[in-house]
Design an enzyme around this catalytic site. Sequence first.
Site, PDB file in Angstrom:
ATOM      1  N   ASP A  74      63.690  23.885   8.845  1.00 45.03           N
ATOM      2  CA  ASP A  74      63.790  22.906   7.767  1.00 45.03           C
ATOM      3  C   ASP A  74      63.141  21.607   8.207  1.00 45.03           C
ATOM      4  OD1 ASP A  74      64.836  21.037   5.792  1.00 45.03           O
ATOM      5  OD2 ASP A  74      66.430  22.479   5.380  1.00 45.03           O
ATOM      6  N   ARG A 111      63.082  18.798   5.895  1.00 40.54           N
ATOM      7  CA  ARG A 111      63.381  17.819   4.846  1.00 40.54           C
ATOM      8  C   ARG A 111      63.906  16.499   5.405  1.00 40.54           C
ATOM      9  NH1 ARG A 111      67.021  21.503   1.023  1.00 40.54           N
ATOM     10  NH2 ARG A 111      67.498  22.397   3.069  1.00 40.54           N
TER      11      ARG A 111
END
Length: 412
Positions: free
Chosen positions: A323, A325
């Site tokens: 990830d 983000r």
Amino acid sequence: MSQHIVLTSHARRDRPAEPIQWGAPTAAERGPVIATLTNPSHRNVIGTHGGAYTLYRALAVAAGKLQRDHRADLTDTAPAETIGPQPQWSEPDRIVSLDPWGHLVSTAFADRIAAGFDIRPTIAVTRAHINMPELSAAIAAGRLVPDGDILNAQGDVRVTKAAVDPVWYLPGIAARFGVREAALRRCLFEQTAGMFPELVTRNDLKVFLPPIGGMTLYFFGDIARLGEPATRVACRVHDECNGSDVFGSDICTCRPYLAHGIEVCIEMAQQGGVGLVIYNRKEGRALGEVTKFLVYNARKRQVGGDRAETYFARTECVAGVQDMRFQELMPDVFHWLGIRRIDRWASMSNMKHGALTAQGIEVVEQVPIPDDLIPADARVEIDAKVAAGYFTHFTPPDAAELAVAKGRGLNE
């Protein structure tokens, strides 16, 4: 007549005509963000306006469709609703990834604009209506009741919406991630293949406009009440998923949770509070849609088929990380809006929860996606996230907690 471009690595290093004092209590003391190219001597940041659309502007100039010295006419572009200022705008390190004055430039810096400075908004606020089939279904099922103001019988919802382009204060970004500013600048310079030499040649420029996607905010109810301690807030923080959000792909829960979050926000607005959906342009966990589709192929073609226990491993094989983000920057928009408490939060993510609470934002109640909204093909995603501890901060409230919440008027 030939055009001459001065390489930034050899540009003059004079002090900017309008220096930026990030976190100053007023717009006048903070100074404007000047990123345009009409007068390079006025620039006081790295990068330029437009975020991910910067290169389209370059193509328009190259194709002769846009004058390179065009200046925006900001007549009648002021925000349709008032937002701020809030105390958090001048609290050190609270806002590091957007310009809190970005929607007010036409008024806050009118004197500079009149003096010839090309200052442009990085935030715009307008009014609109939205409509999703799921809302009509919620009305038919009796979960939502039209009130003729926020929600009408046809499923149209009255909203205020804001578009926000990223504006990074580099010392604050570095502090948020616990790295040295010099190391951050070097990585940004190297990983964009030297696209922004000023990152390593102009340490005096502390603000960077990165060429990435921003966010869109959808407000339900009276946003003038945001920042007031008594105002109840419902929220869904949603990271972009084009396949599900737009085209209804059923491999994940993204559109169902987005629609459910909007329903929660409408309910809060009808009860006199404010609902807020934050839509971040972070496709495929900010890995991008090409990577996302490659991972889909890898997951479906592995021996034994798509399985929860290999869900994240297949992502790491392709992208090198699960990830990207970086939810550490996500709370900034709440500080911009003056929100210190979220009463109903439509999310089960421990990463988002941790980022909010680390920034002093209280989450009273987390609202899970109803089980009947989870598509069959998305069960792998849910099972994988449960196994990975994604929902470790989510526990359904017990009777005592519900009683306390009801007493505070938070769970009616």
